[in-house]
Design a protein around this motif. Structure first.
Motif, PDB file in Angstrom:
ATOM      1  N   HIS A 125      -8.759   1.043   7.460  1.00 31.77           N
ATOM      2  CA  HIS A 125      -7.771   0.642   6.450  1.00 31.77           C
ATOM      3  C   HIS A 125      -6.395   1.265   6.696  1.00 31.77           C
ATOM      4  CE1 HIS A 125     -11.227  -1.029   4.445  1.00 31.77           C
ATOM      5  NE2 HIS A 125     -11.786   0.174   4.284  1.00 31.77           N
ATOM      6  N   SER A 126      -5.931   1.112   7.921  1.00 36.25           N
ATOM      7  CA  SER A 126      -4.578   1.565   8.235  1.00 36.25           C
ATOM      8  C   SER A 126      -3.559   0.618   7.612  1.00 36.25           C
ATOM      9  CB  SER A 126      -4.366   1.603   9.751  1.00 36.25           C
ATOM     10  OG  SER A 126      -5.270   2.480  10.360  1.00 36.25           O
ATOM     11  N   LYS A 127      -2.379   1.142   7.338  1.00 37.03           N
ATOM     12  CA  LYS A 127      -1.304   0.291   6.841  1.00 37.03           C
ATOM     13  C   LYS A 127      -0.899  -0.690   7.944  1.00 37.03           C
ATOM     14  CE  LYS A 127       0.540   3.833   3.740  1.00 37.03           C
ATOM     15  NZ  LYS A 127       1.719   4.674   3.405  1.00 37.03           N
ATOM     16  N   PRO A 128      -0.485  -1.914   7.572  1.00 30.98           N
ATOM     17  CA  PRO A 128      -0.120  -2.909   8.604  1.00 30.98           C
ATOM     18  C   PRO A 128       0.919  -2.389   9.590  1.00 30.98           C
ATOM     19  CG  PRO A 128      -0.276  -3.952   6.445  1.00 30.98           C
ATOM     20  CD  PRO A 128      -0.436  -2.474   6.214  1.00 30.98           C
ATOM     21  N   ALA A 129       1.869  -1.587   9.100  1.00 29.27           N
ATOM     22  CA  ALA A 129       2.909  -1.073   9.996  1.00 29.27           C
ATOM     23  C   ALA A 129       2.351  -0.068  10.999  1.00 29.27           C
ATOM     24  CB  ALA A 129       4.025  -0.419   9.170  1.00 29.27           C
ATOM     25  N   ASP A 130       1.271   0.626  10.619  1.00 32.21           N
ATOM     26  CA  ASP A 130       0.704   1.660  11.494  1.00 32.21           C
ATOM     27  C   ASP A 130      -0.474   1.164  12.314  1.00 32.21           C
ATOM     28  OD1 ASP A 130       2.500   3.459  10.392  1.00 32.21           O
ATOM     29  OD2 ASP A 130       1.106   4.092   8.812  1.00 32.21           O
ATOM     30  N   ARG A 131      -0.919  -0.068  12.077  1.00 33.61           N
ATOM     31  CA  ARG A 131      -2.172  -0.516  12.676  1.00 33.61           C
ATOM     32  C   ARG A 131      -2.095  -0.566  14.200  1.00 33.61           C
ATOM     33  NH1 ARG A 131      -4.362  -5.363   9.424  1.00 33.61           N
ATOM     34  NH2 ARG A 131      -4.369  -3.695   7.863  1.00 33.61           N
ATOM     35  N   SER A 132      -0.990  -1.061  14.734  1.00 28.62           N
ATOM     36  CA  SER A 132      -0.851  -1.143  16.190  1.00 28.62           C
ATOM     37  C   SER A 132      -0.825   0.254  16.815  1.00 28.62           C
ATOM     38  CB  SER A 132       0.423  -1.918  16.545  1.00 28.62           C
ATOM     39  OG  SER A 132       0.603  -1.947  17.938  1.00 28.62           O
ATOM     40  N   HIS A 133      -0.102   1.160  16.170  1.00 32.16           N
ATOM     41  CA  HIS A 133      -0.008   2.530  16.681  1.00 32.16           C
ATOM     42  C   HIS A 133      -1.368   3.225  16.619  1.00 32.16           C
ATOM     43  CE1 HIS A 133       1.311   6.884  16.316  1.00 32.16           C
ATOM     44  NE2 HIS A 133       1.850   6.502  17.459  1.00 32.16           N
ATOM     45  N   HIS A 134      -2.072   3.058  15.521  1.00 33.24           N
ATOM     46  CA  HIS A 134      -3.392   3.662  15.376  1.00 33.24           C
ATOM     47  C   HIS A 134      -4.383   3.067  16.366  1.00 33.24           C
ATOM     48  CE1 HIS A 134      -2.739   5.211  10.971  1.00 33.24           C
ATOM     49  NE2 HIS A 134      -1.915   5.746  11.845  1.00 33.24           N
ATOM     50  N   ALA A 135      -4.246   1.757  16.618  1.00 32.32           N
ATOM     51  CA  ALA A 135      -5.149   1.106  17.566  1.00 32.32           C
ATOM     52  C   ALA A 135      -4.960   1.670  18.975  1.00 32.32           C
ATOM     53  CB  ALA A 135      -4.927  -0.396  17.563  1.00 32.32           C
ATOM     54  N   LEU A 136      -3.714   1.890  19.363  1.00 33.71           N
ATOM     55  CA  LEU A 136      -3.444   2.439  20.696  1.00 33.71           C
ATOM     56  C   LEU A 136      -3.991   3.859  20.816  1.00 33.71           C
ATOM     57  CD1 LEU A 136      -2.145   2.169  23.455  1.00 33.71           C
ATOM     58  CD2 LEU A 136       0.036   2.935  22.443  1.00 33.71           C
ATOM     59  N   ILE A 137      -3.773   4.649  19.777  1.00 34.38           N
ATOM     60  CA  ILE A 137      -4.283   6.030  19.807  1.00 34.38           C
ATOM     61  C   ILE A 137      -5.810   6.041  19.821  1.00 34.38           C
ATOM     62  CG2 ILE A 137      -4.386   8.211  18.552  1.00 34.38           C
ATOM     63  CD1 ILE A 137      -1.621   7.518  17.408  1.00 34.38           C
TER      64      ILE A 137
END
Length: 690
Positions: A338-350
């Motif tokens: 449940h990451s925020k949409p703005a952080d989802r790409s960054h969290h996915a890469l990490i």
């Protein structure tokens, strides 16, 4: 004995790697351990080294998984069941299936069952390895929590899939329906037997504590034996031993309140023992990788079915495909973090880069059977080599990439501030102890010595120590001079003591002129004192003669007659024999000198002590304490009360600094924790001595 030497050298290599790591922490610890293992492979003992697979899983993996479960947060696990199922079961199974077909396509000669086994080997992730890489980076909390929960359960998923693939290869039979049924039986059965045995283990442990058998020599060995016994029991029932020990560890985690009924000393010893034990085992795995790689390399070169480039290509492709699959899974929020949409790409890469493979991957690779149906197990060296390359890539890529996409972790507490305040609180406790206990300087200084040694691990500056010793020597000389001047000790004893003082090797061995200066000052002082006393005596005799001349003649004759009688009587007196108590008197004189010198030295060191010269002052204090103990061998001291006072003074200092706003709350909490740990360790030593 050969097996014993082999294990000792492996442990030694692990210790050396762990020792080197703090000096160059940029490189992950696992690389140092692999390198030390590679060096160890040069020893003839490790030529063609092969570890028994079953023993590897039992001795190394079982306790590691139990420890991970024991340290898991049961509340967080219940709260994130969906994420655990998504990452540790669904994604793990899809990865095994996809990577299995991909491996079979690239390496056509490998049977499909072994391709699935290879995929199962490289599927599990290792949160411990991630933590070592990101120790100085601020990983988002949602991502780190996901990685820790995933690594706790996808190990079991990979192991179950691995065992199914091996069974299919060895028997030549595999049914999808039967495979799924077997998967759930082994998976859920392992969890169930682990829960039952874990509850039983906790009940027995609580009973041992409540019945008074809570000594560390009973409970700690019991806790260490639990994962081995549970693993063996589950494997005997043909269930997942790994899931069983994870479930038992979770029961231990959920039973924290009951387990805390044991003494604080026992909890401290248990935590320390498990921490050391698991750190050694984690390092042990990567050292084994370094030891085994040369043998695997040689064996692969002897195989003529495929070239080494094909195996490297397979490892790289497997890693990149798993990286992409993890990225998409988290990016589409199928991981349910449940990451925020703005952080989802960054969290996915990490999250994708942090899918590091480590202990379990290597463990499964080493657990491949040596033989099957009486022949060498096919592709065993290939699968170990591919798994090793995937591990190295999964460690190397995030080490190089993550520092560019993750900010540095802001230190909650500055280590330099902690060290400074630690010295300050010890200095405060030292001064308070010296002020409140003037009648027992020996015991007080012994406690102060221990407190100062705990405050700093700095090595004392030799030049500063020599300067302090020279100043302390001046204090000794002045003390002896005063005792002689006041007539408390004979001047001969004073001269003898100073001569002994000059011969001390501790006195500025790099500057011999200091000894001559001290001796010259003492001799000049003694000569001045003696000449002054002789002049006063002559003056007194002259005054008596003057008074005698002023008296009448008859009185004068009577006084002269009395003086002659006294002189004759004195001449007739025989020289007394040597008093047998003379040695005792001599000892009493030197004890008096030692007591006064020790008291003055203690006052001197207390006066000049600061937080900047604690190491040097403590070095000098150690010498005088040791010397004083030799003189006062029979002095009984009760240090327990003094230690209690010291700890109270340290707590008082922290409270005062916190109330005044001089230190932040985080720093105060850290100092409280350190003092509390010191107090627990001291209490444990006292209990052990009793």
């Amino acid at each position: 004995m050969v097996a014993f030497y082999a294990i000792i050298l492996l442990i030694l290599a692990t210790i050396v790697a762990n020792t080197i790591y703090p000096y160059f922490p940029i490189i992950p610890k696992a690389f140092y351990q692999i390198f030390m293992g590679a060096l160890l492979s040069l020893v003839p003992l490790y030529h063609h080294f092969v570890l028994e697979p079953e023993m590897f899983m039992l001795i190394i993996i079982a306790p590691l998984m139990f420890y991970d479960g024991q340290n898991a947060n049961a509340h967080e696990l219940r709260k994130n069941v969906g994420s655990i199922v998504s990452m540790a079961i669904v994604l793990a199974v899809l990865t095994v299936i996809g990577m299995g077909y991909l491996s079979h396509a690239i390496l056509a000669g490998i049977p499909l069952a072994l391709a699935f086994a290879l995929a199962a080997i490289v599927t599990p992730t290792d949160a411990v390895a991630v933590s070592s890489i990101t120790s100085n980076m601020a990983v988002p909390e949602r991502v780190m929590g996901m990685l820790e929960r995933e690594s706790l359960f996808n190990d079991a998923s990979g192991l179950v899939a691995f065992n199914l693939a091996l069974a299919a290869f060895t028997t030549g039979q595999f049914s999808v329906g039967a495979g799924i049924k077997h998967f759930f039986v082994v998976f859920l059965g392992g969890l169930l037997i682990g829960l039952i045995l874990g509850i039983g283990a906790v009940i027995i442990r609580v009973y041992l504590v409540q019945s008074g058998k809570d000594s560390s020599s009973v409970i700690v060995p019991y806790d260490i034996m639990v994962p081995f016994l549970i693993y063996l029991a589950a494997e005997h029932l043909e269930l997942s031993g790994i899931l069983a020990v994870v479930a038992a560890g979770l029961i231990y985690s959920a039973s924290t309140n009951q387990l805390r009924l044991s003494s604080t000393q026992l909890q401290l010893v248990s935590r320390s023992t498990w921490s050391i034990f698991t750190n050694i085992l984690n390092g042990f795995v990567f050292v084994l990788l370094g030891v085994s790689l040369p043998t695997v390399w040689v064996n692969i070169q002897q195989d003529h079915n495929k070239s080494l480039s094909h195996f490297l290509l397979l490892a790289v492709v497997l890693y990149l495909v798993m990286l992409a699959l993890r990225y998409l899974w988290i990016r589409l929020d199928w991981a349910l973090i449940h990451s925020k949409p703005a952080d989802r790409s960054h969290h996915a890469l990490i999250g994708a880069l942090s899918g590091v493979h480590g202990t379990i991957t290597l463990a499964m690779a080493f657990s491949l059977p040596l033989t099957v149906n009486g022949a060498a197990f096919p592709f065993r060296n290939t699968m170990i080599f591919v798994a090793a390359v995937v591990i190295i890539l999964s460690l190397l890529v995030p080490t190089l990439v993550l520092p560019f996409i993750l900010p540095k972790k802001a230190a909650v507490v500055d280590p330099a501030a902690v060290a400074h305040e630690r010295k300050s609180l010890v200095a405060y406790a030292t001064k308070r102890l010296a002020q409140e206990n003037p009648d027992n300087p020996a015991a007080t200084q012994s406690v102060i010595e221990i407190l100062n040694s705990q405050a700093t691990g700095e090595r004392p500056d030799k030049k500063k120590v020599r300067d302090l010793i020279n100043q302390a020597t001046q204090v000794e000389v002045q003390t002896v001079q005063k005792l002689a001047d006041d007539g408390i000790i004979p001047s001969g004893y004073a001269s003898r003591y100073v001569r002994m003082l000059i011969l001390k090797s501790q006195m500025s061995s790099h500057n011999p002129f200091v000894n001559l200066t001290v001796w010259a000052r003492f001799v000049w002082h003694r000569l001045s004192f003696m000449l002054s006393r002789k002049w006063r005596r002559k003056k007194r005799i002259a005054e008596q003669q003057r008074r005698l001349q002023a008296t009448p003649h008859s009185d004068r004759q009577e006084q002269l007659q009395q003086q002659r009688i006294q002189q004759e009587t004195g001449k007739l007196k025989r020289r007394p024999r040597r008093d047998p108590r003379r040695n005792q008197q001599k000892r009493e004189v030197f004890l008096k000198i030692e007591d006064d010198i020790y008291t003055n030295i203690v006052n001197f060191l207390t006066k000049i002590s600061t937080i900047d010269n604690q190491a040097e002052v403590n070095s000098v204090r150690n010498y005088y304490n040791a010397r004083h103990r030799r003189f006062k061998t029979n002095t009984a001291t009760n240090q327990n009360e003094l230690f209690i006072q010291a700890f109270q003074y340290e707590y008082t200092y922290i409270r005062q600094q916190r109330t005044a706003g001089a230190i932040p709350k985080e720093l105060a909490d850290e100092l409280y924790q350190q003092v509390s740990t010191d107090q627990m360790l001291y209490t444990q030593e006292i209990a052990g001595a009793d």
